[in-house]
Design a protein around this motif. Structure first.
Motif, PDB file in Angstrom:
ATOM      1  N   LYS B 108       3.129  19.866 -52.854  1.00  0.00           N
ATOM      2  CA  LYS B 108       4.298  20.725 -52.794  1.00  0.00           C
ATOM      3  C   LYS B 108       3.835  22.169 -52.971  1.00  0.00           C
ATOM      4  O   LYS B 108       2.752  22.408 -53.510  1.00  0.00           O
ATOM      5  N   TRP B 110       4.475  24.543 -55.056  1.00  0.00           N
ATOM      6  CA  TRP B 110       4.004  24.998 -56.377  1.00  0.00           C
ATOM      7  C   TRP B 110       2.789  24.211 -56.847  1.00  0.00           C
ATOM      8  O   TRP B 110       1.916  24.747 -57.519  1.00  0.00           O
ATOM      9  N   GLU B 132       5.634  31.644 -60.052  1.00  0.00           N
ATOM     10  CA  GLU B 132       7.042  31.974 -59.861  1.00  0.00           C
ATOM     11  C   GLU B 132       7.176  33.364 -59.237  1.00  0.00           C
ATOM     12  O   GLU B 132       7.914  33.576 -58.276  1.00  0.00           O
ATOM     13  N   LEU B 135       5.878  33.294 -55.528  1.00  0.00           N
ATOM     14  CA  LEU B 135       6.797  32.616 -54.613  1.00  0.00           C
ATOM     15  C   LEU B 135       7.967  33.533 -54.300  1.00  0.00           C
ATOM     16  O   LEU B 135       8.450  33.594 -53.175  1.00  0.00           O
ATOM     17  N   HIS B 136       8.373  34.266 -55.295  1.00  0.00           N
ATOM     18  CA  HIS B 136       9.452  35.221 -55.091  1.00  0.00           C
ATOM     19  C   HIS B 136       8.996  36.333 -54.148  1.00  0.00           C
ATOM     20  O   HIS B 136       9.698  36.707 -53.211  1.00  0.00           O
ATOM     21  N   GLY B 139       8.902  35.235 -50.663  1.00  0.00           N
ATOM     22  CA  GLY B 139      10.164  34.670 -50.197  1.00  0.00           C
ATOM     23  C   GLY B 139      10.146  33.170 -49.991  1.00  0.00           C
ATOM     24  O   GLY B 139      10.719  32.653 -49.040  1.00  0.00           O
ATOM     25  N   SER B 141      10.689  30.983 -52.794  1.00  0.00           N
ATOM     26  CA  SER B 141      11.172  30.340 -54.011  1.00  0.00           C
ATOM     27  C   SER B 141      11.961  29.078 -53.702  1.00  0.00           C
ATOM     28  O   SER B 141      11.871  28.089 -54.415  1.00  0.00           O
ATOM     29  N   HIS B 142      12.701  29.108 -52.605  1.00  0.00           N
ATOM     30  CA  HIS B 142      13.541  27.952 -52.271  1.00  0.00           C
ATOM     31  C   HIS B 142      12.699  26.757 -51.833  1.00  0.00           C
ATOM     32  O   HIS B 142      13.157  25.635 -51.841  1.00  0.00           O
ATOM     33  N   ALA B 144       9.698  25.859 -53.135  1.00  0.00           N
ATOM     34  CA  ALA B 144       8.654  25.541 -54.112  1.00  0.00           C
ATOM     35  C   ALA B 144       8.424  24.044 -54.242  1.00  0.00           C
ATOM     36  O   ALA B 144       7.303  23.595 -54.437  1.00  0.00           O
ATOM     37  N   ASN B 145       9.502  23.275 -54.089  1.00  0.00           N
ATOM     38  CA  ASN B 145       9.372  21.831 -54.287  1.00  0.00           C
ATOM     39  C   ASN B 145       9.289  21.043 -52.992  1.00  0.00           C
ATOM     40  O   ASN B 145       9.448  19.828 -52.979  1.00  0.00           O
ATOM     41  N   ARG B 158       2.993  32.473 -45.354  1.00  0.00           N
ATOM     42  CA  ARG B 158       3.468  33.106 -46.583  1.00  0.00           C
ATOM     43  C   ARG B 158       2.844  32.475 -47.815  1.00  0.00           C
ATOM     44  O   ARG B 158       2.431  33.177 -48.746  1.00  0.00           O
TER      45      ARG B 158
END
Ligand SMILES: Nc1ncnc2c1ncn2[C@@H]1O[C@H](COP(=O)(O)OP(=O)(O)OP(=O)(O)O)[C@@H](O)[C@H]1O
Ligand SMILES: [Mg+2]
Lengths: 404, 329
Positions: B108, B110, B132, B135-136, B139, B141-142, B144-145, B158
């Motif tokens: 995944k 992260w 964190e 990832l922000h 772009g 963050s959504h 991450a999993n 990215r």
């Protein structure tokens, strides 16, 4: 780009799963250590394990402590070193690979099939089942080492994931060793699962007989007639389930080396020898895939494995050559022989030296026909040294290599 | 300080019979040699954005691979942060994004960054905070999993960018960071690179998208067929004088446009508008005056300097350029 924060609950959830996974892994490693130690160094620690009654659980303080120590070292190595990070990631990759489950599935099907076969073979049935199970473990262990192993290394190079790894502050040898230990871990976990299942099947079979079930579900009436009990279906199911549970428990105990009968002890020793053999084969798979294509690596590895299993023959060939030529040329010492004979003998000796001596690690037939046996120290040392050499050569090649 | 320095760096690819390179171990059979890099000597100063430009097959990636020790140079030397290649202390302060990156797709987002953080020896808490943040920044963050298997090409690019910033690097080496990104993504990458410079970091990146390089590079090197064609600041490379003026007018009769066009190099008319290109300042001013007199409207007037693109075509263009790859730049 909605939801800008990580779902931290699920992140830590996965972290928890990871810890459980790690714990399971470490237990398996612990069991392997313990088995090696209780099998091999029993004289050192002075607790006799042979002739143990089938029901008792006995601890072997020396072996247990040493196993724990080794386990702690392994765990620390996995968690705190870069080699360990790569090894765990490799293990994770293997575990998320479907091929592994196919292999495991077939192994279990084949062993489960021995339940059926058992009814066809009357005499020698236990020996037959043991042989089948051990062959399964050996064969599928080899499959995992060769196919999963080679593809894991090859994927790194082919998909160029190695590019970013190389740019990180780790040495190439750390990467290669990490791959090796990750693979070995995978192979050992698979072997442990198969062995567990094998013990389970054996236990289950010896527990369940039609007579016993009949005894349970029929009542003897006063007039001497048998009648089926009212809840016969339930009695039967619960009996089968209970037996399965008990078998699983016993299988776990046998695997842990806690409750050996003579048969399970011999089987464990054979399995440990397989583990030593797989240690060498996995190193060879790494060696070959460090410089050639996956197909070639697979072929090389399997060929080396076969040659290794025939190694004793090669040694015997060298001996016979020597004896024959001595007789034919009526020579008294090696130096008196003709050059061509000398070369032939030396060649045979050289080949038997270079090719891994897997023959000496294969004790399956001994286990089948002897009551008690022991692992000797020699194979353990031999396997570790041979593996060390192979890994060293792999590192030397890998260090100077351009990636595609 | 010279953050990157190469001296006479050369790479000749030799393909042997197994189709694999062994570096110094030479197994020669059915040789096929490609001189991918010839005597590259250049240096990148601290705190600058340095662009490595050139058409496909110019040797940009080869140069970067040698710097990252993915390949070993056939000849020549290279230094990163004043030290020869292979120093792990240097690697700790470098970030690298390969071209068309591909990562462990069973991980995944992260998990992947976490694994790489471990390779940097970052402690657990620091890893989480940094992941964190990154990832922000890129772009994602959504996602991450989400397993990397499910990432699109741009998302992959990215996460690659995030991966190379994990260790807070002093030097960032990016091989075509903008490939596979949509216009918005390109702009974001550009902004990230500019921000890295603001934070005092050095960025070395390769590209064949010249307009992107033109906007942000302090200096560029131009490679062609493995050779360094030119290196210098944008001002040095591009002639400073304005080359041409583009005038867009509307609301004029056709006869008027024809009259205006007499002094122009080119005239293009469409939908009531006309684009007129003049070669010198005098005639464009004359044209503006006449348009206003005739009651027309000036839509725009743009002085055009030589672009990197023009320069590039001037330098490597013409007969020397391989035709099959002509469209790439
Ligand atoms: N592993 C390799 N083996 C053989 N030749 C190679 C190898 N890698 C690159 N080349 C050759 O080296 C030359 C330079 O390639 P390189 O990848 O450095 O170009 P590039 O400037 O990065 O191009 P692009 O813009 O397409 O990425 C090419 O002619 C290519 O064919
Ligand atoms: Mg390239």
């Amino acid at each position: 780009m909605s939801g800008q924060t990580i779902d931290s609950a699920s992140v830590s959830g996965s972290g928890g799963r990871r810890i459980v996974g790690l714990a399971v892994l470490l237990i398996v490693v612990f069991l392997l250590f313990r088995t090696v130690l209780t099998g091999d160094f029993k004289q050192l620690f002075g607790s006799a394990q042979t002739g143990l009654s089938r029901q008792t659980i006995r601890f072997n303080t020396g072996a247990d402590l040493l196993s724990l120590l080794l386990l702690a070292a392994t765990a620390a190595g996995l968690v705190f070193t870069r080699i360990g990070s790569i090894a765990l990631n490799t293990f994770r990759e293997a575990v998320r690979n479907r091929v592994l489950y196919f292999i495991l599935f077939f192994a279990i099907i084949l062993m489960g099939a021995s339940v059926v076969t058992r009814q066809l073979v009357y005499r020698e049935e236990e020996r037959f089942i043991v042989h089948l199970g051990l062959s399964c473990i050996s064969f599928f262990g080899l499959m995992v080492a060769v196919f999963v192993g080679i593809s894991l290394v090859y994927n790194e190079l082919e998909r160029k994931t190695i590019y970013t790894i190389v740019s990180k502050p780790i040495h190439r040898y750390q990467f290669l060793l990490g791959k090796y230990f990750g693979l070995l871990l995978t192979v050992y976990v698979i072997v442990a699962v198969m062995t567990f299942f094998f013990f389970f099947v054996m236990n289950y079979q010896s527990r369940i007989t039609e007579e016993k079930i009949d005894e349970l579900i029929y009542k003897v009436e006063a007039d001497g007639l048998y009648t089926l009990q009212e809840n016969a279906g339930w009695i039967r199911t619960s009996y089968l389930l209970k037996s399965a549970g008990a078998s699983a428990l016993r299988a776990a105990q046998s695997l842990a080396g806690f409750a050996h009968g003579p048969v399970t002890q011999n089987i464990m020793i054979v399995v440990v020898m397989y583990c030593l053999e797989l240690m060498i084969v996995t190193a060879l798979a790494i060696l070959y895939s460090s410089f050639s294509t996956p197909t070639l690596s697979a072929v090389f590895t399997v060929l080396t494995f076969l040659a290794g299993r025939l190694n004793e023959d090669m040694m015997r060939l060298a001996e016979n050559l020597m004896k024959k030529s001595m007789e034919l040329q009526s020579a008294t010492s090696f130096a008196d022989l003709t050059l061509s004979a000398q070369i032939k003998i030396r060649l045979a000796e050289f080949v038997s030296l270079v090719v891994p001596n897997l023959d000496s690690l294969n004790v399956t037939s001994k286990a089948l026909y002897q009551d008690t046996m022991q692992v000797w120290r020699y194979p353990v040392l031999y396997s570790i040294c041979y593996t060390g050499c192979v890994l060293l050569i792999s590192i030397l090649i890998f260090r100077k290599r351009n990636f595609k | 300080m010279k953050v990157v320095e190469t001296i006479g760096l050369s790479k000749t690819y030799v393909q042997d019979f197994l189709g694999v390179e062994y570096g110094r171990i030479k197994v020669r059979f059915r040789n096929r040699k490609v001189e991918a890099l010839k005597d590259l000597t250049l240096s990148v100063e601290e705190g600058e954005i340095f662009g490595l430009l050139g058409p496909n097959g110019a040797g940009k990636t080869t140069a970067i691979k040698i710097l990252m020790e993915i390949h070993y140079a056939t000849r020549g030397k290279a230094y990163l942060m004043g030290r020869p290649l292979g120093d792990l202390r240097v690697k700790r302060r470098i970030g690298f994004l390969p071209e068309n990156p591909y990562f462990y797709d069973y991980l995944k987002g992260w998990e992947f960054l976490d694994f790489y953080g471990q390779l940097y020896g970052m402690p657990r808490g620091a890893r989480r905070a940094r992941i964190e943040e990154l990832l922000h920044l890129v772009g994602l963050s959504h996602a991450a999993n989400l397993p990397l298997k499910g990432y699109s090409k741009g998302m992959n690019q990215r996460i690659g960018l995030a991966q190379c910033l994990l260790n807070d690097p002093q030097l960032v080496i990016l091989d075509e960071p903008q490939s596979g990104l949509d216009p918005l993504g390109r702009k974001e990458v550009r902004d990230i690179i500019l921000r890295l410079r603001e934070e005092g970091r050095t960025v070395l990146f390769s590209s064949h998208i010249l307009s992107d390089a033109e906007m942000i590079c302090d200096r560029v090197a131009i490679l062609y067929k493995g050779e360094l064609v030119d290196v210098g600041s944008m001002n040095e490379l591009l002639s400073a004088k304005t080359e041409q003026y583009e005038l867009v007018v509307s609301g004029l009769a056709e006869a008027e446009i024809e009259k205006l066009g007499s002094g122009a190099r080119r005239v293009l008319v469409s939908e009531g508008q006309a684009l007129l290109i003049y070669g010198d300042e005098g005639s464009v001013q004359e044209a503006v005056r006449r348009t206003i007199q005739a009651g027309g409207k000036i839509e725009s007037m743009t002085p055009r300097k030589e672009s990197l693109e023009d320069y590039f075509i001037r330098q490597v263009g013409g007969g020397a350029r391989p035709r099959s790859k002509g469209g790439a730049a």
